[in-house]
Design a protein around this motif. Structure first.
Motif, PDB file in Angstrom:
ATOM      1  N   ILE A   1       0.855  -1.185   0.000  1.00 54.31           N
ATOM      2  CA  ILE A   1       0.000   0.000   0.000  1.00 54.31           C
ATOM      3  C   ILE A   1       0.890   1.232   0.000  1.00 54.31           C
ATOM      4  O   ILE A   1       1.695   1.430   0.917  1.00 54.31           O
ATOM      5  CB  ILE A   1      -0.933   0.024   1.222  1.00 54.31           C
ATOM      6  CG1 ILE A   1      -1.804  -1.242   1.255  1.00 54.31           C
ATOM      7  CG2 ILE A   1      -1.813   1.266   1.202  1.00 54.31           C
ATOM      8  CD1 ILE A   1      -2.748  -1.304   2.440  1.00 54.31           C
TER       9      ILE A   1
ATOM     10  N   TYR B   1      -9.450   1.921   1.049  1.00 54.70           N
ATOM     11  CA  TYR B   1      -9.415   0.544   1.554  1.00 54.70           C
ATOM     12  C   TYR B   1     -10.760  -0.148   1.393  1.00 54.70           C
ATOM     13  O   TYR B   1     -10.837  -1.356   1.162  1.00 54.70           O
ATOM     14  CB  TYR B   1      -9.028   0.510   3.045  1.00 54.70           C
ATOM     15  CG  TYR B   1      -7.885   1.391   3.440  1.00 54.70           C
ATOM     16  CD1 TYR B   1      -6.703   1.421   2.708  1.00 54.70           C
ATOM     17  CD2 TYR B   1      -7.976   2.209   4.565  1.00 54.70           C
ATOM     18  CE1 TYR B   1      -5.650   2.246   3.087  1.00 54.70           C
ATOM     19  CE2 TYR B   1      -6.937   3.025   4.953  1.00 54.70           C
ATOM     20  CZ  TYR B   1      -5.779   3.047   4.206  1.00 54.70           C
ATOM     21  OH  TYR B   1      -4.755   3.860   4.585  1.00 54.70           O
TER      22      TYR B   1
ATOM     23  N   ILE C   1      -8.454  -6.579   0.414  1.00 54.89           N
ATOM     24  CA  ILE C   1      -8.646  -6.250   1.833  1.00 54.89           C
ATOM     25  C   ILE C   1      -9.944  -6.873   2.339  1.00 54.89           C
ATOM     26  O   ILE C   1      -9.986  -7.463   3.423  1.00 54.89           O
ATOM     27  CB  ILE C   1      -8.635  -4.726   2.039  1.00 54.89           C
ATOM     28  CG1 ILE C   1      -7.230  -4.177   1.768  1.00 54.89           C
ATOM     29  CG2 ILE C   1      -9.091  -4.366   3.454  1.00 54.89           C
ATOM     30  CD1 ILE C   1      -7.103  -2.687   1.917  1.00 54.89           C
TER      31      ILE C   1
END
Length: 289
Positions: A71, A80, A86
């Motif tokens: 990231i 996110y 994720i």
């Protein structure tokens, strides 16, 4: 209040930013969203003489090779929520970012800014420690990698040297047989946490094969609980003895008294949040979520 006088510089490339930060040393700070740094400057708790604007740098990507999720430091918190990796592999991470401040902070704040600020109640430093992330930092002298557990030294103090800046955070991608949970308690939604607990676990044949637990609110940095992680190993998912683990962990902590909560209240809160987080992660594993 107004900040002390400073000079503003706009970096046109990563190399330019590093040259400026190297020139200014301890008197220079990079700035992107400014959600942490600017309030500190307004209260004269931070007085950098030079601010280096890094918003134009290409450090806002999220990439994975299947083993590591990288990231970029300028990735905004809002990003996110839409990233499939994720959602699929980092449930504790995803739950944690729901607690980050308010919409303005989530739109403008960055992961690099959050971990460089190192607020002891912040969610992303805890997530980094929970997932054994590596912090990638650069300076004109080159690149180095710092384990998250070694990066956070105290409240608002990190292992960054003068002239260095965070360029990325790398998270090992958990295996498919893993689940996680993150629970936080604050006075009001969006406020700094009174305490928070994150849990990840790997499971096999209905039992916990590996566990990780992080806590904010018990120390000046996010802390892991290796003795509780060892205790949970081998426990059945449908009866992990979460209450016992929570009591053991809370008893081992030494939180401080402050204007928000007494040490006794925090210890009781840590116990309750630990129990809930362990049970939530185990329930996800049982239900296949």
């Amino acid at each position: 209040m107004r900040p002390a006088a400073f000079e503003y510089h706009r970096a046109t490339s990563l190399e330019h930013a590093l040259e400026l930060l190297g020139e200014f040393g301890e008197d220079g700070r990079p700035i992107a969203g400014g959600q942490s740094l600017v309030p500190m400057m307004n209260f004269r708790l931070a007085r950098p003489g030079h601010l280096v604007d890094i918003n134009r740098l290409p450090l806002d990507t999220m990439e994975s090779d299947g083993q590591v999720l990288r990231i970029g430091a300028l990735t905004r918190h809002i990003a996110y929520f839409a990233h499939p990796l994720i959602a699929r592999h980092f449930p504790a991470f995803l739950e944690a970012v729901h607690y980050i401040g308010h919409p303005t902070i989530r739109r403008n704040g960055s992961i690099g800014g959050s971990i460089s600020h190192a607020d002891p109640t912040a969610e992303l430093p805890a997530v980094c420690v929970l997932h054994d992330a590596e912090i990638v930092v650069r300076s004109t002298a080159g690149e180095r990698r710092i384990k998250a557990a070694d990066f956070f030294l105290s409240a608002y103090v990190t292992a960054l040297e003068p002239g260095e800046m965070v360029v990325a955070v790398e998270f090992p991608v958990p295996p498919a047989n893993s689940r996680g949970s993150f629970i936080e308690q604050a006075e009001r939604s969006g406020d700094f946490a009174t305490a928070s607990i994150g849990v990840t676990l790997e499971f096999d044949a209905g039992r916990i094969a590996r566990a990780a637990l992080v806590c904010c609110g018990a120390d000046l940095v996010p802390i892991r609980a290796p003795e509780i992680e060892d205790f949970l190993r081998g426990k059945p998912l449908d009866a992990p003895r979460a209450a016992e683990a929570a009591r053991m962990f809370a008893a081992s902590t030494d939180p401080v008294d402050d204007h928000v909560a007494s040490a006794g209240y925090r210890r009781g809160l840590i116990e309750e949040l630990t129990r809930r987080a362990i049970e939530a992660a185990c329930n996800k594993a049982v239900e296949g979520r």
